[in-house]
Every structure is written in structure tokens, then in C-alpha cells.
Design a protein around this motif. Structure first.
Motif, PDB file in Angstrom:
ATOM      1  N   ASP A   1       0.793  -1.208  -0.040  1.00 24.07           N
ATOM      2  CA  ASP A   1       0.063  -0.096  -0.161  1.00 24.07           C
ATOM      3  C   ASP A   1       0.882   1.193  -0.105  1.00 24.07           C
ATOM      4  N   PHE A   2       2.039   1.213   0.303  1.00 23.27           N
ATOM      5  CA  PHE A   2       2.988   2.253   0.464  1.00 23.27           C
ATOM      6  C   PHE A   2       3.620   2.525  -0.926  1.00 23.27           C
ATOM      7  N   LEU A   3       3.529   1.950  -2.077  1.00 24.48           N
ATOM      8  CA  LEU A   3       4.379   2.044  -3.309  1.00 24.48           C
ATOM      9  C   LEU A   3       4.055   3.279  -3.682  1.00 24.48           C
ATOM     10  N   PRO A   4       5.016   3.856  -4.465  1.00 21.57           N
ATOM     11  CA  PRO A   4       4.742   5.241  -5.326  1.00 21.57           C
ATOM     12  C   PRO A   4       3.784   4.937  -6.423  1.00 21.57           C
TER      13      PRO A   4
ATOM     14  N   THR B   1      -3.474   4.073  -7.756  1.00 23.71           N
ATOM     15  CA  THR B   1      -2.870   4.713  -6.799  1.00 23.71           C
ATOM     16  C   THR B   1      -3.024   3.800  -5.554  1.00 23.71           C
ATOM     17  N   PRO B   2      -1.667   3.194  -4.860  1.00 29.35           N
ATOM     18  CA  PRO B   2      -1.810   2.437  -3.615  1.00 29.35           C
ATOM     19  C   PRO B   2      -2.340   3.297  -2.505  1.00 29.35           C
ATOM     20  N   LYS B   3      -2.942   2.829  -1.500  1.00 26.99           N
ATOM     21  CA  LYS B   3      -3.717   3.555  -0.402  1.00 26.99           C
ATOM     22  C   LYS B   3      -3.027   4.535   0.075  1.00 26.99           C
ATOM     23  N   HIS B   4      -1.889   4.052   0.571  1.00 30.59           N
ATOM     24  CA  HIS B   4      -0.870   4.890   1.523  1.00 30.59           C
ATOM     25  C   HIS B   4       0.395   5.094   0.620  1.00 30.59           C
ATOM     26  N   SER B   5       0.256   5.534  -0.574  1.00 28.40           N
ATOM     27  CA  SER B   5       1.264   5.775  -1.454  1.00 28.40           C
ATOM     28  C   SER B   5       2.149   7.027  -0.824  1.00 28.40           C
ATOM     29  N   ILE B   6       3.511   6.541  -0.857  1.00 28.78           N
ATOM     30  CA  ILE B   6       4.321   7.717  -0.524  1.00 28.78           C
ATOM     31  C   ILE B   6       4.538   8.834  -1.570  1.00 28.78           C
ATOM     32  N   GLY B   7       3.739   8.741  -2.613  1.00 26.98           N
ATOM     33  CA  GLY B   7       3.511   9.779  -3.902  1.00 26.98           C
ATOM     34  C   GLY B   7       4.548   9.307  -5.092  1.00 26.98           C
ATOM     35  N   ARG B   8       4.690  10.258  -5.794  1.00 24.38           N
ATOM     36  CA  ARG B   8       5.738  10.040  -6.853  1.00 24.38           C
ATOM     37  C   ARG B   8       7.139  10.105  -6.684  1.00 24.38           C
ATOM     38  N   VAL B   9       7.925   9.625  -7.349  1.00 20.76           N
ATOM     39  CA  VAL B   9       9.468   9.867  -7.029  1.00 20.76           C
ATOM     40  C   VAL B   9       9.824  10.368  -8.495  1.00 20.76           C
TER      41      VAL B   9
END
Lengths: 482, 452, 130
Positions: free
Chosen positions: A289-292, A314-322
Motif C-alpha cells: 500500500d505504500f508504493l509510489p 494509486t496504492p492506498k498509502h502511497s508515498i507519492g511520485r518519485v
């Protein structure tokens, strides 16, 4: 011998490429916002072609010779990859087109994601990171976000073995983590006692390169994973050395929670003179769930007549775009082509042949150059660049002399924990005859070191330029032609 | 597949290593996990793989069949044949980072020439050998500004008109650090000087885009000056092609220029690989991340090039380095170098000017349609502009697609206040007939609107 | 390797020389040998700064290494070596003389007791050679 710079080839009024005249009425240029001068070279197309062709001939490359640069996996880059990546259907697609019009690209990304999950033993993957180091940053940010989501913001300590690439501590520092270095033991493993002493409730995780930069598979891997997991930490796998493990073991099965892959090493995409790489990051189910964002998934399942509809999620707890857009798509095509051509059995043969070649070289060379850790290596090994009876000869001299034999030297002075390191990675695509030639060259160099060390100190002699004055470069800092 | 060993070679090699079988090398791998069965498709021959990939590629519809008016950070430009012809040289693309300068002068001199031309284009003094893309170059500018003030200034002011992907990337990069990002969610309708209300003595960097995400071009010299008065660094993210025509940021006070190099000869390729431009002033060179090539001499007195100032980089400074980057976009950098040299002084200006005129022709025709208007008609633009539409962008784009037109970007995806706003890009690739067709199809919506 | 007997030393290879209540700080001969050709020195403090022991006061770079220099003692900076950034090679040629980096008035002379004397530092260097 030296090739002029483009500005030295420039002639006032010359132009390479021409464009058509405007087929629309002309608009007024914006007042006060236009430039007065554009100081670029003025050369013709043939000047450009000859200039860059001549420059290319000053390079050593895989296509021109052996390149046993440890840790970099300089394997043959199949020509078919270059063809498939340039298929018009892939090349002329805008990243923001409606998904219905880019089902080919999305299908390829989806299948590459599935392949990486299967090869690595992971639950989910993002293809977005642009390179290995970029994947590392992505991975440690995911680990940090996972702990934070579980209320453990105090977990900031990341353990990194002293044999690790410098990118590991640098990536961790960028993610705001506190880096603690772990020593290696006499057999090249992580020192378990030192690890145990650091396993407390501030532990975020451990970054493990396995096989490590000595080319050794850690003999206590199961203990390491257990210690870190029992302390509540996560295991990061640096996939730089995955070439040794294809079809041999899946890092996810071994207890790795998050890992980046280097498509430009393991999956034969070209190194391009320093890039572009590609560093997909794969994770266990707990971290998915944390994937960008975004990653590719099936939006509508297909049936017998219709293929599935692919799209971005978009994964639920995504860290955002890299990075912008979806990653290095052109590299994905090459890597996927390579995976398709190998299949499960072929990938295992990649690892087997890479390991066979490294062990063969180690067996042949260890009488000539000391090998500090004498146990079977994986895809690479580290020797010491010193010759008995030639005390003044250093690894650097041996490396430079190899250039005269038309061979790219091994990585030297890394890993830092080996004195005068020469880190040798032959890769699976080199023949026995090529390896034997390399052994002969290194034996001759050892003999020269004893009888005529000066020829090493002043090497290389047969290259387009001799040793370059790095101190002058750093002090005078001439960074442009003006 | 690509293993050269004959059975005979393999036997001899195994004998030399003292093991009986290849499996013996792997006894160190935990037995339960050793030799997994991978569930992958059967291996294909080159011929079959080529066919399979062709089949996958054909499922895409491309900007070669469409008339493309989509930009928003990636642009449909013409790449002269000479670019890929050079890129296909194995001596370039199968080399690695030029660690051994004696056998890497080709790559090193190309980087030096790239650095020189990026400086010429941007008006800056030093350029690195490139970052991954425009978004990560912005993130690296933030790291550099933070390092420049040694952690004493932690506030980064980003324009809301900076590409949405660049802004989200900056947020991702800084989530573990004490850096804060400010101003990026303010209203984009205001001009760049509105950013000044966010600038104070804690501000390390003010970063704007030029032309901005909406295509607008502003005179940024007053903002640059005010930023410097506050003691902060002024950063500008550019479309480098626009600099064929527009005043370079070095002339109006930029301290850092970043940008997406894709418009300079790099194919769209569904979003990558592209190229991150990064240039700065000489006084900041040691705080800049990334590879850097310098000129020197060899033992024979010849000019030569080396990687220099490497003591800044991660392999030496490890956790004390400003950045973890350990590569550049080598081959993409080469593409840009060849492109810039092939076009040169006159060609780049010519193509930039073509973009300008075609975009202005399209904008004036669309603005004349009832129900359509330019979002900010008085603000200059380069090759991209924002149009206020009578209906939703999704509806218009679906209809355009039926006519073989790839419409513009739906701005509301990132700026919910700007419903029915479309960002259109026009390049040298759009012939007048295509632009006229676009206008004709849009006119269908204008007529509907006027009947209501 | 030179280790003057009238200086005090740190484990990070800085030296400090005390003249009255003024302390002079630089890096040692051992340190410059390890770094090899120094190409860049940046002094991070300026006159008037109050700085404490362990604070970063300079950065030194060679072509293959980078070192942060930390203050061995606390105090108020009275002077920095303005010639050094233009002549970084002085770190190699004269580490204990021309290549001094920072002068400061001591705020806590007792800190000196925690530093190594020449004999202890020499032993410490030899230990690291193995």
C-alpha cells in the motif's frame, strides 16, 4: 590524436538541420522577453556525424571488449532490445494519452511487473524509479512510511554493512534516517554480534546487499533476517547483485521485505555511458500500500474475446511520485524482451554461468593475486591488487596496465574493506577463451610488476590519452568550453 | 540466449574450480529456498520475441497517427535522424560511467560539450552531466538549497504553476527531512510575484517554471531580485526548447536552472527515459549533486577530460553527500548533445520560433470560437496555452479522439478550481491543416453552446 | 610523519595550539597524507562566531576524499585563514604552519585536558596503519 571540441569546429553561418518555413501567419514576438544571442555551435550534419563517430572510437565498451567491472554487471546488451524499444508503437506514445489508446504500453508494464514479482518473490512492484539509487530512496521512504503508519515514528535507525555501496547510506540520509555502519566478520559476512547489539526498538531496518560487494552470499542470512524482524525492523535488499540469484533463490522467499532491481544490470539493458538505468522496487504484501503512485493494474478483466483493460492505480498509502510520468518505459521494453527470451530456465542459466565464470577466474587468479576471502563466490569476487616481489605496485597501476591489453579494468578501491581491491565481475556472456585471455594478461602484468614496474607506473601507453591530471582538473575547474 | 560456453568448456571450467556440478556453488543458499520453480512464459527465440513485442506495440495508438496537441511536460517534436544514428553506436551505449578516463574520452568529451551547451542555452556558468528528469532535478535543487544554507534555512517556496508531477515529487523527496514546501497550493491565476508573500528569512529557495505549467511566460527579474533581497536562491525550471527564443534565466538572476530535456531530441516513449537539466552558478558548484566533467591534460601534454569534484559524491561522502545520485542519463544526455549541435545556433532558434508562431495561430483561432476563450489572454506564452472551454475537457477530448486528434491536458485533474480548462501544446509537428481541423472540431462545441 | 610535541590532538586528526588564551586549529600531517593532494578548503566559521567543541569548522577535499574538520575546543572565533581557500595545497605542504584554519579565544580551557598529547596521537596513528 585529440578530437576538437564542437565550438572549435564551428563556422559562422553553418547549420546542420533545417526546418520548413512557417505555414501560419506570424505572430509578434513577446516584447522584452526574447534573447539577443544564442551562443551554440554552427556545424553541418557531416561535421556532427564525424565528430561523434570519432568520439565514440575513443571509448571502451562491451561491444568492443571485455569489461569485468565489478558490481556493474557489464553483460552483453542484445541488439534485439534496441529494435523492440524503438518500435514506433512504443516510441511515439505520449505519457498522458487516454489509457484506452496506450493498452500496449500498459500491458507491457503490467507483465514486466508480474515477471519481477515472480522472479523476486514479491507481492507488488513499482516501475517508476529511474535508477538503482533512486530505487533505494524509494525503498527506504516506503520503510519509513510503513513504520510511521504503524505509529513507530521513533524508528529511524538503519543498519548498513561496511561493504555496502555509498548509495545506501546516502539514500538513507536523504530519507532523514540515522545510519549505523555494521562491520564484516573474517569470512565476509555481517558481524552478527554487532548486528544483535543494534537491534532495538529504534530500528527501522537493515540494507543488505546479498551477495555482498565481496561477491559472497552471507552465511548467516537466516539469522540476520530473524534478528531484524524480531526487533520489528524491515529487511531492504539491494538488488545490485541479483544477477547471481536469478532462478537460484527469490529474495522475497529469503525474508527480504523490499528490494530494488537494476534493469540495466540484471536484465541486460544498456548502461548508456552512465544511464539511463531503471530501478523498479518490489515489496512484500505488508508494504504494497505504500508504493509510489501510479502503478499498472487490470481495471476491467478481459474475457475470451476481449483483452483486459489496463490502467493506473494509486496504492492506498502511497508515498507519492518519485519522478514525473511512469518511469523509464524504453528500458522496460528492453528488459521485458530479455525476460521473454530467457524464460525460467534461461534466467537460472544466467546466474549459473555468471557464478561459474567468476569462480573459474578466481581459481585461475588466486595463485597470482591474493584473494582475501577464499570460499566459493557468487557472480563476482575481490582480489588484492598487489604482487609479491613488487612492493611499489598498486591496484591502480595494475588497472591502468590492463588498459594497454585492451581490457577494461575491474573496479578498484572498492569495497573499502579490502586493501587495494580489484573487484572482478566477468558476467555470464563471456566465453572461456575471453576469460583465459584475461588471466594471461593479469599474469603477464604480475611478471612485469616484478621485472619492470615502471611500465606499470606509467601505464597506460596504448590508449588515446595517458593518465590525466585529476588534481589540475579539480583545482582549475574548467567545466565548459568558455 | 547469450551464453557462449560449449559443454566441453563448461566441463573444463568446473574441473578448474574443483566442484562437481554448478549446483555445488549454491550450497550456501538456504536449502528450502534454493532453486525455486519460476512461473514464467516459455523462452522465446529472437524471432518470436520480436513478433510478440511488435504485437504488443501495435495495441498502442501513437502520435504518428494522431494529430497531437497534448503537452504538459512531454512534447511531440521532430528528432533529426542523425541523433538516433549516433545513439545506436555500441561504443556509446554499451559503455558505462567513464571511471577510466583513458578509455572513456568519447563519453567524457560529450559530457563536457553537453555541459557547455546547457550553459550557453540557460545563461548559467556550470551544468552537471544531468539528473533523471525535470521532476527529480527540482527535488535536487531543493536538496542543494538546503545544503547551501547548511540546514539553517528550511523553507522552500514552489510556484503553484510548477508542473504538478514536479511538485509531488518534491513532497515525496522531502517527507523524511525538516524541509517544508510552501506556496505550491496557492491559486495559480496570480502571477509569480504573489509568491513573495511566502518568502521570509527562513526561505532557502524560490522555484518557478518558465514557461510555466500553463504555458505562461513572465518577466521574472523582479521576483529574482526580491528573492535575493531575502537572501534566498532563485530557481527556474525551464522548457529548454523555449530558450531558443526566450531570454535565458542566467540573464535575469537565476541561481539554479533545472528543466526537462525531453524536447531536445528525446522521443516521447510513454514518459521516459528523459533527462533532467541542472545548471547553476560557479560559486555553488560544490553543493551541486551529480556527475561533472572537467578539462585537464594527460601525461603526454594532450587535452583530456575527467570526472571531477567527485569528493562531493555518495561513493566518497556516503551519508554526508547532498544526494545519492550515482549515474546520469548518459545516453539521453548524448541525444541532447547531438541534437543541439545538429540544430546549432540557427536551427534551435528556427524550431523555437516555429513552435511560437504555430501555437499563436492555434490560440487566436480557438479564442475566436464562441464559448472558447484564452484563460489569461494578456499573458505571453511560448508553445502551450490554456483555454477555457464551454464543456468539460473530457467530453471534448473524447470527441477529438474520434477525429484522430489527441486533445489537450485536462487542467482540473490537478487544479480543481479550473474546471473546463484545457492545456494545449502546438509544436513544429503540427501542420496548419491539423490546427485547422482541431479548430473545426472544437467549433462543433461552440455551435452547441450558442444554441442553448 | 610529523607530530609536533607542543600541540594537542583529536581522534579526528585535528591539532590545536594554545598561545595564552588563543587557540589555533588545523589538521595534522597524518590527515593530509591520507587525503593526498588537497584541492579545496572551505572555512565554515567567521570572526565573531561563538562555536563549541565538535562543531564543524571547515571542509577539506582532495581528488579522492573529503573530510570535515571539527573544532577541538570551544570559543569565540577571532580570525580565519583567508589565504587558505586560494591555496589549498598548503594543507599538504605545511599542515601545522601556513595551513592553520581558525583562531579562537578559549571559553573552556579544561577541554584541552580531554585531548591527546603528541605521544598518544602518534601511537593512535600507528595503530590505524595496521
Amino acid at each position: 590524436m585529440s578530437e576538437p571540441l564542437l565550438n572549435e569546429l564551428s563556422q559562422v553561418g553553418r547549420q546542420g538541420v533545417r526546418y520548413p518555413a512557417p505555414d501560419v501567419p506570424l505572430a509578434d514576438l513577446p516584447d522584452g522577453l526574447t534573447r539577443h544571442d544564442l551562443p551554440l555551435p554552427e556545424v553541418s550534419e557531416i561535421d556532427v556525424v564525424r565528430h561523434f563517430t570519432r568520439l565514440s572510437q575513443l571509448n571502451h565498451s562491451i561491444d568492443t571488449g571485455f569489461y569485468p567491472l565489478g558490481s556493474c554487471t557489464m553483460k552483453y546488451n542484445p541488439k534485439i532490445n534496441e529494435e523492440t524499444a524503438r518500435l514506433p508503437g512504443f516510441l511515439w506514445v505520449h505519457p498522458l494519452q487516454p489509457v484506452e489508446t496506450v493498452q500496449g504500453s500498459l500491458a507491457l508494464m503490467y507483465h514486466l511487473q508480474e515477471s519481477i514479482k515472480e522472479i523476486g518473490g514479491f507481492a507488488a512492484v513499482t516501475l517508476q524509479p529511474a535508477a538503482g539509487a533512486h530505487g533505494e530512496l524509494t525503498g527506504v521512504l516506503i520503510m519509513r512510511a510503513y513504520h510511521a503508519a504503524n505509529g513507530h515514528t521513533e524508528r529511524k535507525k538503519i543498519l548498513i554493512p561496511d561493504s555496502a555501496h555509498g548509495t545506501n547510506p546516502a539514500s538513507s540520509a536523504m530519507a532523514g534516517l540515522q545510519v549505523v555502519q555494521l562491520p564484516s566478520d573474517a569470512r565476509g559476512n555481517i558481524d552478527l554480534a554487532a548486528l544483535e547489539a543494534e537491534c532495538d526498538d529504534t530500528l527501522l531496518g537493515l540494507m543488505l546487499t546479498n551477495p555482498n560487494t565481496l561477491g559472497l552470499f552471507d552465511e548467516h542470512l537466516e539469522d540476520i533476517v530473524r534478528l531484524v524482524h524480531d526487533a520489528g525492523g524491515l529487511m531492504y535488499g539491494d538488488g545490485a547483485n541479483m544477477n547471481a540469484l536469478l532462478g537460484i533463490a527469490r529474495p522475497g522467499d529469503l525474508g527480504i521485505d523490499v528490494m530494488h532491481f537494476n534493469l540495466h544490470k540484471t536484465f541486460s539493458t544498456p548502461h548508456g555511458g552512465g544511464g539511463p538505468g531503471s530501478g523498479p522496487v518490489a515489496v512484500s504484501a505488508a508494504l504494497a500500500d505504500f508504493l509510489p503512485a501510479p502503478i499498472v493494474d487490470i481495471i476491467e478483466p478481459g474475457d475470451e474475446e476481449l483483452p483486459p483493460l489496463y490502467g493506473f492505480v494509486t496504492p492506498k498509502h502511497s508515498i507519492g511520485r518519485v519522478k514525473a510520468f511512469h518511469g523509464h518505459f524504453g528500458i522496460f521494453v528492453r528488459a521485458y524482451t530479455y525476460i521473454l527470451m530467457h524464460g525460467a530456465e534461461g534466467l537460472r542459466q544466467v546466474a549459473e554461468n555468471a557464478v561459474l565464470n567468476a569462480n573459474y577466474l578466481m581459481a585461475k587468479l588466486k595463485g597470482t593475486y591474493p584473494v582475501p576471502y577464499e570460499r566459493p563466490c557468487m557472480h563476482e569476487f575481490v582480489a588484492e591488487g598487489q604482487v609479491e616481489g613488487a612492493p611499489d605496485v598498486r591496484a591502480l597501476d595494475i588497472a591502468k596496465r590492463l588498459l594497454d591489453y585492451g581490457i577494461h579494468p575491474p573496479t578498484n578501491y572498492f569495497p573499502l574493506i579490502v586493501h587495494e581491491a580489484l573487484m572482478i565481475e566477468p558476467t555470464e556472456t563471456e566465453s572461456k577463451q575471453m576469460l583465459d585471455g584475461f588471466v594471461v594478461a593479469l599474469e603477464q602484468i604480475a611478471a612485469e610488476a616484478r621485472t619492470n614496474p615502471e611500465v606499470l607506473h606509467t601505464a597506460p601507453h596504448n590508449t588515446p590519452v595517458g593518465r590525466l591530471d585529476e588534481v589540475k582538473a579539480a583545482k582549475e575547474l574548467i567545466l565548459t568550453w568558455e | 540466449m547469450f551464453f557462449p560456453h560449449t559443454p566441453h568448456d563448461r566441463e573444463e571450467m568446473l574441473r578448474a574450480t574443483g566442484v562437481n556440478s554448478i549446483e555445488d556453488f549454491f550450497t550456501v543458499v538456504p536449502a528450502a529456498q534454493r532453486f525455486p520453480r519460476l512461473n514464467l512464459p516459455q523462452a522465446m527465440s529472437e524471432m518470436d520475441a520480436a513478433q510478440e513485442l511488435r504485437h504488443i506495440a501495435e495495441a498502442n495508438e501513437t502520435t504518428r497517427e494522431f494529430a497531437c496537441f497534448l503537452g504538459a511536460g512531454a512534447y511531440n517534436h521532430y528528432t533529426p535522424a542523425v541523433v538516433d544514428s549516433i545513439l545506436r553506436r555500441g561504443e556509446f551505449y554499451t559503455a558505462y560511467t567513464p571511471y577510466q578516463p583513458e578509455v572513456s574520452q568519447g563519453t567524457l568529451q560529450a559530457i563536457f560539450e553537453y555541459q557547455s551547451m546547457i550553459c550557453a542555452l540557460t545563461g548559467m556558468e556550470v551544468s552537471n552531466a544531468s539528473h533523471y528528469d525535470g521532476a527529480t532535478a527540482v527535488a535536487e535543487a531543493i536538496s542543494m538549497a538546503y545544503a547551501q544554507f547548511r540546514g539553517k534555512r528550511t523553507k522552500m517556496v514552489l510556484s503553484p504553476a510548477l508542473h504538478p508531477h514536479y511538485r509531488t515529487t518534491a513532497h515525496t523527496y522531502t517527507q523524511g527531512s525538516e524541509v517544508t514546501i510552501n506556496g505550491d497550493d496557492s491559486a495559480p491565476a496570480a502571477g509569480p510575484e504573489a509568491l513573495l508573500s511566502y518568502v521570509d528569512e527562513h526561505t532557502a529557495l524560490v522555484m518557478v517554471q518558465y514557461p510555466d505549467f500553463f504555458g505562461r511566460v513572465y518577466d521574472l527579474s523582479a521576483l529574482a531580485e526580491a528573492t535575493h533581497e531575502a537572501g534566498a536562491l532563485f530557481g527556474v525550471a525551464v522548457n529548454p526548447l523555449a530558450l531558443g527564443l526566450l531570454t535565458p534565466p542566467g540573464e535575469f538572476g537565476a541561481d539554479i536552472v533545472v528543466g526537462e530535456g525531453q524536447p531536445l531530441g528525446i522521443p516521447l516513449s510513454f514518459g521516459g527515459p528523459y533527462l533532467g537539466i541542472f545548471a547553476t552558478r560557479k560559486e555553488y558548484v560544490r553543493k551541486m549533486a551529480g556527475r561533472l566533467v572537467g578539462q585537464t591534460v594527460d601525461t603526454r601534454g594532450q587535452r583530456g577530460f575527467v570526472l571531477t569534484l567527485t569528493a562531493r559524491e555518495q561513493h566518497i561522502r556516503r551519508e554526508r553527500a547532498t544526494s545519492n545520485i550515482c549515474s546520469n542519463q548518459g545516453l539521453m544526455m548524448l541525444a541532447v548533445t547531438v541534437y543541439l549541435s545538429a540544430l546549432g545556433k540557427h536551427g534551435l532558434k528556427q524550431v523555437a520560433t516555429l513552435n511560437y508562431h504555430k501555437a499563436h495561430y492555434a490560440a487566436s483561432r480557438i479564442a475566436a470560437l464562441p464559448g472558447f476563450s484564452l484563460w489569461q489572454p494578456k499573458t505571453p506564452f511560448f508553445n502551450e496555452f490554456t483555454v477555457q472551454c464551454p464543456v468539460s475537457v473530457a467530453e471534448i477530448n473524447a470527441h477529438l479522439l474520434e477525429h484522430g486528434i489527441l486533445g489537450g491536458y485536462d487542467v482540473a485533474q490537478d487544479y480543481p478550481a479550473l474546471q473546463n480548462h484545457m492545456l494545449l501544446a502546438v509544436t513544429e509537428m503540427n501542420r496548419r491543416e491539423e490546427i485547422d481541423l482541431l479548430v473545426d472540431v472544437l467549433a462543433e462545441f461552440a455551435q452547441e453552446d450558442s444554441h442553448e | 610523519m610529523k607530530v609536533p610535541s607542543d600541540l594537542k590532538y583529536t581522534k579526528n586528526d585535528e591539532w590545536v595550539k594554545v598561545e595564552g588564551d588563543v587557540a589555533i586549529v588545523g589538521i595534522t600531517d597524518y590527515a593530509q597524507e591520507q587525503l593526498s593532494d588537497v584541492v579545496f578548503v572551505e572555512i565554515l566559521l567567521s570572526a565573531g562566531d561563538e562555536a563549541s567543541q565538535g562543531e564543524s569548522c571547515a571542509t577539506v577535499e582532495s581528488v579522492k576524499a573529503a573530510a570535515d574538520v571539527y573544532l577541538p575546543v570551544s570559543g569565540t572565533v577571532t580570525e580565519t585563514n583567508e589565504d587558505l581557500p586560494d591555496n589549498p595545497e598548503m594543507v599538504n605542504s605545511d599542515p601545522y604552519g601556513e595551513a592553520w584554519m581558525v583562531k579562537l579565544t578559549l571559553s573552556d580551557p579544561a577541554e584541552l585536558d580531554g585531548l591527546m598529547d603528541a605521544a598518544a596521537y602518534e601511537a593512535y596513528c600507528q595503530e590505524r596503519e595496521h
